[in-house]
Design an enzyme around this catalytic site. Structure first.
Site, PDB file in Angstrom:
ATOM      1  N   TRP A  17       0.834  -1.211   0.000  1.00 50.31           N
ATOM      2  CA  TRP A  17       0.000   0.000   0.000  1.00 50.31           C
ATOM      3  C   TRP A  17       0.861   1.250   0.000  1.00 50.31           C
ATOM      4  O   TRP A  17       0.524   2.243  -0.640  1.00 50.31           O
ATOM      5  CB  TRP A  17      -1.010  -0.021   1.135  1.00 50.31           C
ATOM      6  CG  TRP A  17      -2.085  -1.030   0.865  1.00 50.31           C
ATOM      7  CD1 TRP A  17      -2.334  -2.171   1.563  1.00 50.31           C
ATOM      8  CD2 TRP A  17      -3.024  -1.024  -0.222  1.00 50.31           C
ATOM      9  NE1 TRP A  17      -3.375  -2.866   0.977  1.00 50.31           N
ATOM     10  CE2 TRP A  17      -3.807  -2.180  -0.115  1.00 50.31           C
ATOM     11  CE3 TRP A  17      -3.278  -0.136  -1.282  1.00 50.31           C
ATOM     12  CZ2 TRP A  17      -4.832  -2.491  -1.022  1.00 50.31           C
ATOM     13  CZ3 TRP A  17      -4.292  -0.440  -2.180  1.00 50.31           C
ATOM     14  CH2 TRP A  17      -5.055  -1.611  -2.042  1.00 50.31           C
ATOM     15  N   LYS A  27     -12.928  -1.664   5.864  1.00 45.41           N
ATOM     16  CA  LYS A  27     -12.250  -2.642   6.709  1.00 45.41           C
ATOM     17  C   LYS A  27     -12.791  -2.596   8.133  1.00 45.41           C
ATOM     18  O   LYS A  27     -13.284  -3.598   8.620  1.00 45.41           O
ATOM     19  CB  LYS A  27     -10.741  -2.417   6.676  1.00 45.41           C
ATOM     20  CG  LYS A  27     -10.109  -3.002   5.407  1.00 45.41           C
ATOM     21  CD  LYS A  27      -9.536  -2.007   4.472  1.00 45.41           C
ATOM     22  CE  LYS A  27      -9.152  -2.652   3.147  1.00 45.41           C
ATOM     23  NZ  LYS A  27      -8.359  -1.758   2.308  1.00 45.41           N
ATOM     24  N   ASP A  44      -2.158   6.722   6.125  1.00 42.34           N
ATOM     25  CA  ASP A  44      -3.190   5.867   5.547  1.00 42.34           C
ATOM     26  C   ASP A  44      -3.547   4.848   6.626  1.00 42.34           C
ATOM     27  O   ASP A  44      -2.774   3.936   6.911  1.00 42.34           O
ATOM     28  CB  ASP A  44      -2.644   5.175   4.292  1.00 42.34           C
ATOM     29  CG  ASP A  44      -3.644   4.177   3.697  1.00 42.34           C
ATOM     30  OD1 ASP A  44      -4.734   3.991   4.270  1.00 42.34           O
ATOM     31  OD2 ASP A  44      -3.312   3.573   2.649  1.00 42.34           O
TER      32      ASP A  44
HETATM   33  C1  LIG Z   1      -7.700  -1.357   1.257  1.00 38.32           C
HETATM   34  C2  LIG Z   1      -6.592  -0.389   1.384  1.00 38.32           C
HETATM   35  C3  LIG Z   1      -6.395   0.643   0.451  1.00 38.32           C
HETATM   36  C4  LIG Z   1      -7.266   0.790  -0.784  1.00 38.32           C
HETATM   37  O1  LIG Z   1      -8.469   1.312  -0.462  1.00 38.32           O
HETATM   38  P1  LIG Z   1      -9.578   1.556  -1.600  1.00 38.32           P
HETATM   39  O2  LIG Z   1     -10.750   1.940  -0.778  1.00 38.32           O
HETATM   40  O3  LIG Z   1      -9.741   0.271  -2.341  1.00 38.32           O
HETATM   41  O4  LIG Z   1      -9.091   2.649  -2.473  1.00 38.32           O
HETATM   42  C5  LIG Z   1      -5.364   1.526   0.660  1.00 38.32           C
HETATM   43  N1  LIG Z   1      -4.559   1.422   1.741  1.00 38.32           N
HETATM   44  C6  LIG Z   1      -4.702   0.441   2.638  1.00 38.32           C
HETATM   45  C7  LIG Z   1      -3.794   0.372   3.816  1.00 38.32           C
HETATM   46  C8  LIG Z   1      -5.727  -0.488   2.497  1.00 38.32           C
HETATM   47  O5  LIG Z   1      -5.881  -1.468   3.402  1.00 38.32           O
END
Ligand SMILES: *Cc1c(COP(=O)(O)O)cnc(C)c1O
Length: 360
Positions: free
Chosen positions: A102, A196, A172
């Site tokens: 990521w 999540k 993030d």
């Molecule tokens: C799932 C995830 C993403 C991507 O998120 P989207 O909603 O699909 O754009 C980005 N960073 C992390 C850490 C994730 O777990």
């Protein structure tokens, strides 16, 4: 009706009481004669829903008053572009810490808008750890420092908040937000997709210090300009209304379970069940350095990968799904977010012991 134990990395399991309440309220929300999905986002019925969700989020995360909370769309992938567009503020470069898949995506996207300095990387150790803070080569003139708090694929997580001086820290937190308390004041900006730990896909959460907004690049789409969204209570355009409603129900559920300190106890207990088994076993292994192991995503390998398929089949037969590891890593991955009950992890651990006894 049979509900499975869903170990998906995302979109992921939601708390059953939340789904039940949503089902009860589906056709007629609080006597309005409408589903939340059918309401005008500016109507008097709906307007209380995001207001309450924001108030609960602020309370649960103890968000200081000088931070804006935005409910927008686009997911964390879109934020990878939206963050540099909004936060460069006349500066040329930003620092990124590369801890896995990521982070790499964030870096790749940011390069379209900024000079990216990868201040530390765990690539040489196959992303099995978080680079020690004293090895980071930070640039004091960077617009911000970007980290991925929890690498959903690799299973490494920060168990410290890095001190980056006066440069704003951007995180993030897609896969760890609200899994335990964080000191929001140590961050300039926190973002994450909801799917999540918070609710359905479609909602993106942004928590941003108010002095950092208002200087977006001229090319920034209005819907992704934090200042414009903040000035319009995230209603510059139609927000993801139903996802905000579900997120609000999830926040209530979290609050009733002791808030984020309660979630931390619950999440640590679940993770310990799995890691204790992995560490005690010669049949299973964890690829991640002990001190950096994720409480949310637990990748593990079987000694012999030829047994992977049998393992997954047996899990499925016991109502445990989505345990296959990400294609880039292989092996298994158990995602055990807030909504995964301890019984789910106990069932998994019992099955892992049984499988080892049979095949070990
Ligand atoms: C799932 C995830 C993403 C991507 O998120 P989207 O909603 O699909 O754009 C980005 N960073 C992390 C850490 C994730 O777990």
């Amino acid at each position: 009706m049979t509900r499975v134990f869903n170990f998906s990395a995302g979109p992921a399991a939601l708390p059953e009481p939340v789904l039940r309440q949503a089902a009860d309220e589906m056709l007629d929300w609080h006597g309005s004669g409408m589903s939340v999905m059918e309401m005008s986002h500016r109507g008097k019925e709906f307007i209380a829903i995001p207001a309450e969700a924001e108030a609960l989020l602020r309370e649960l995360m103890a968000v200081p008053a000088n931070y804006k909370v935005l409910f927008i769309q686009g997911g964390a992938m879109a934020e990878n572009a939206i963050v540099p567009m909004n936060l460069l503020r006349g500066k040329a470069s930003a620092d990124y810490i590369n801890t896995g898949e990521w982070s790499k995506k964030s870096i790749k996207e940011a390069k379209k808008y900024a000079k990216v300095n990868v201040a530390a990387s765990a690539e040489a150790s196959h992303f099995s750890c978080i680079p020690k803070r004293d090895t980071w080569q930070l640039d004091p003139d960077a617009a911000y420092v970007h980290i991925c708090s929890n690498e959903t694929i690799g299973g490494v997580e920060y168990h410290f908040t890095p001190d980056v001086g006066n440069v704003p820290l951007v995180a993030d937190m897609s896969s760890s937000i609200m899994s335990r308390p964080v000191d929001v004041a140590k961050y300039g900006l926190i973002y994450g997709g909801a799917q999540k730990n918070i609710g359905p896909a479609g909602l993106t959460l942004v928590i941003v210090r108010d002095d950092l907004i208002g200087q977006a690049l001229a090319c920034t789409p209005s819907a992704f300009d934090y200042k414009q969204q903040a000035d319009n209570d995230s209603m510059l355009n139609t927000p993801p209304t139903y996802a905000i409603y579900i997120a609000g129900l999830v926040f209530k559920w979290i609050k009733a379970r002791g808030g984020l300190p309660g979630m931390e106890v619950h999440n640590r207990a679940k993770a310990a069940l799995l890691y204790d088994l992995l560490d005690a076993s010669a049949f299973y292994s964890s690829p991640v350095a002990r001190e950096d192991r994720s409480l949310m995503n637990v990748p593990f390998k079987l000694r012999d990968e030829a047994l992977d398929e049998a393992f997954l089949k047996g899990a499925q037969a016991r109502s445990m799904i989505q345990l296959k590891g990400h294609r880039s890593v292989g092996g298994m991955r158990a995602s055990i977010y807030n909504a995964m009950p301890v019984e789910g992890v106990q069932t998994l651990v019992a099955y892992m012991k049984e499988f080892e006894a049979r095949h070990g």
